[in-house]
Design an enzyme around this catalytic site. Sequence first.
Site, PDB file in Angstrom:
ATOM      1  N   CYS A 122       0.812  -1.229   0.000  1.00 41.40           N
ATOM      2  CA  CYS A 122       0.000   0.000   0.000  1.00 41.40           C
ATOM      3  C   CYS A 122       0.838   1.268   0.000  1.00 41.40           C
ATOM      4  CB  CYS A 122      -0.947  -0.010   1.187  1.00 41.40           C
ATOM      5  SG  CYS A 122      -1.909  -1.516   1.298  1.00 41.40           S
ATOM      6  N   HIS A 246      -3.062   6.845   3.129  1.00 43.91           N
ATOM      7  CA  HIS A 246      -3.517   5.560   2.606  1.00 43.91           C
ATOM      8  C   HIS A 246      -4.894   5.254   3.175  1.00 43.91           C
ATOM      9  CE1 HIS A 246      -3.967   1.502   1.502  1.00 43.91           C
ATOM     10  NE2 HIS A 246      -3.646   0.984   2.670  1.00 43.91           N
ATOM     11  N   ASN A 276     -10.198  -0.404   0.695  1.00 43.15           N
ATOM     12  CA  ASN A 276      -8.735  -0.303   0.645  1.00 43.15           C
ATOM     13  C   ASN A 276      -8.259  -0.822  -0.712  1.00 43.15           C
ATOM     14  OD1 ASN A 276      -5.991  -0.682   0.880  1.00 43.15           O
ATOM     15  ND2 ASN A 276      -6.068  -1.547   2.927  1.00 43.15           N
TER      16      ASN A 276
END
Length: 332
Positions: A122, A246, A276
Site C-alpha cells: 500500500c 492511505h 482499501n
Amino acid sequence: MSDTPTGTRPAPGTRGAAIVSWGTALPDNVVTNADFEARLDTTDAWITERTGIKERRHGGSTASLATEAGRAALDAAGLTGDDIDYLLLATTTPDYQIPSTASEVEDALGIRGGASDLNAACSGFVYALVHAHGLIAMGLQRVLIIGAETMSRVTDMEDRNTAILFGDGAGAVVVEATDDDGQLLGFDLGSDGSLRSLLDAPIGGVMQMNGKEVFRQAVTVMVRSANASLAAAGATADDLALVVPHQANIRIIDAACNRLGIGSDRLATVLHATGNTSSASIPLALVDALDAGRVAPGDLVLLVGFGAGMSWASAVVRWPDVDALRSSGATS
Ligand code: UT7
C-alpha cells in the site's frame, strides 16, 4: 526499527519535477456492505463503524484498470505514449508472475520507454512518486506512475476479517521535469521486513492478516514517517493544506491525524466508496480532492502510506501551478 527520523530532502540543484496531470479508473461492479451482510457473519453497522467503508468496487484486471487510469492522465495533458520515458506501475496484485504488468500497460498506451512494476504494497504509489523524481533528476523528461490493484483476486471472500476491507481500482499521474526545484520538498521511505508476516499472500493464494497488529503499527509508522518528511521539508503540520493518507480504515486515519494535529477539513478520504485499494488508494483520494478544487498552486500536500512488508512512505510536495506548466509548453 530505528526511531531516528529518516526524512530526506532532494539534494540542492537536483533537477526538479512536478505532477502535471492525473486520471483514475474504477470497475463498474459496486459491492456494498449489504452484499456482505447477506452472505457473511457481519453487518453494515459493524463495517461502517469499525472501518468507515460503505462500498467498494470489484472487477477488471490490474492491467486494464492501470491502462484506463494511465490513458486518462495522458489525455488530460494532451500527451501520448511517445511522450513518456518511463512507466512505473505500483502494484501488489500483478496479473502475471512473468512478465511485469507494466509491460502490458506500456504496450496498450504506446509507451516505448522503460517499464517496470514496483511492489511496496500500500506504500507503492508514494515509493513510485519518489522513484520518478529520482529518474527525472538523472535526466528523464517524463514518467507515468500508476497505482493499480485487483485486491479482490487475492481476498478470501469467506473471511470476514479481510473480505469487507479491500477493493479494486487505479490512479495515475504524469510527473514531468521542471525548470525550477520542482514540487518534492521532503520524503521518507521505510520498511521493516521483520513484520512481513502481519499481512501476506503466497503466490496463487489469498491474504491473511493480523488486523489488530497492522492497525497498531500503521498509526505509529504513519505519524513517524509524516513527521520525518515534514522535518526534511522544513515544514510543520500547520503548513499543510491537505493530507492524503492511505485509505485502509478511517479509525487508522483519524488516530494518525489526531496525533499530527490534522482535522477532517484538511484530509482527503474516499475509502467509504472504494475500500482499501492498496497502491491505488492515495492517487484515488488525491484526484478526488483535486476534482473538488481542494488544492491550489503553492499548497503543501502530504501523501502518507503504510502497508504490508511492513512498508511505509510519505512525501511533502508543493502543489505546482499545473495550468501554467501545461500552457508554458512544458508538457509538449
Ligand atoms: O493496507 C493495510 C491493510 N490492512 C489494514 O489496514 C488493517 C488494519 N486493521 C483494521 O482495519 C482492523 O483491525 C479490522 C477492521 C481488520 C478489525 O477491526 P478491529 O476493531 O481491530 O476488530 P477486532 O479484530 O478487534 O475484532 C473485534 C471483534 C472480534 O470478535 P470477538 O473476538 O470480539 O467476538 C472479531 O471476530 O469483531 C469481530 N469481527 C467482525 N465482526 C463483524 C471481525 N471482523 C468482523 C466483521 N463483522 N467483518
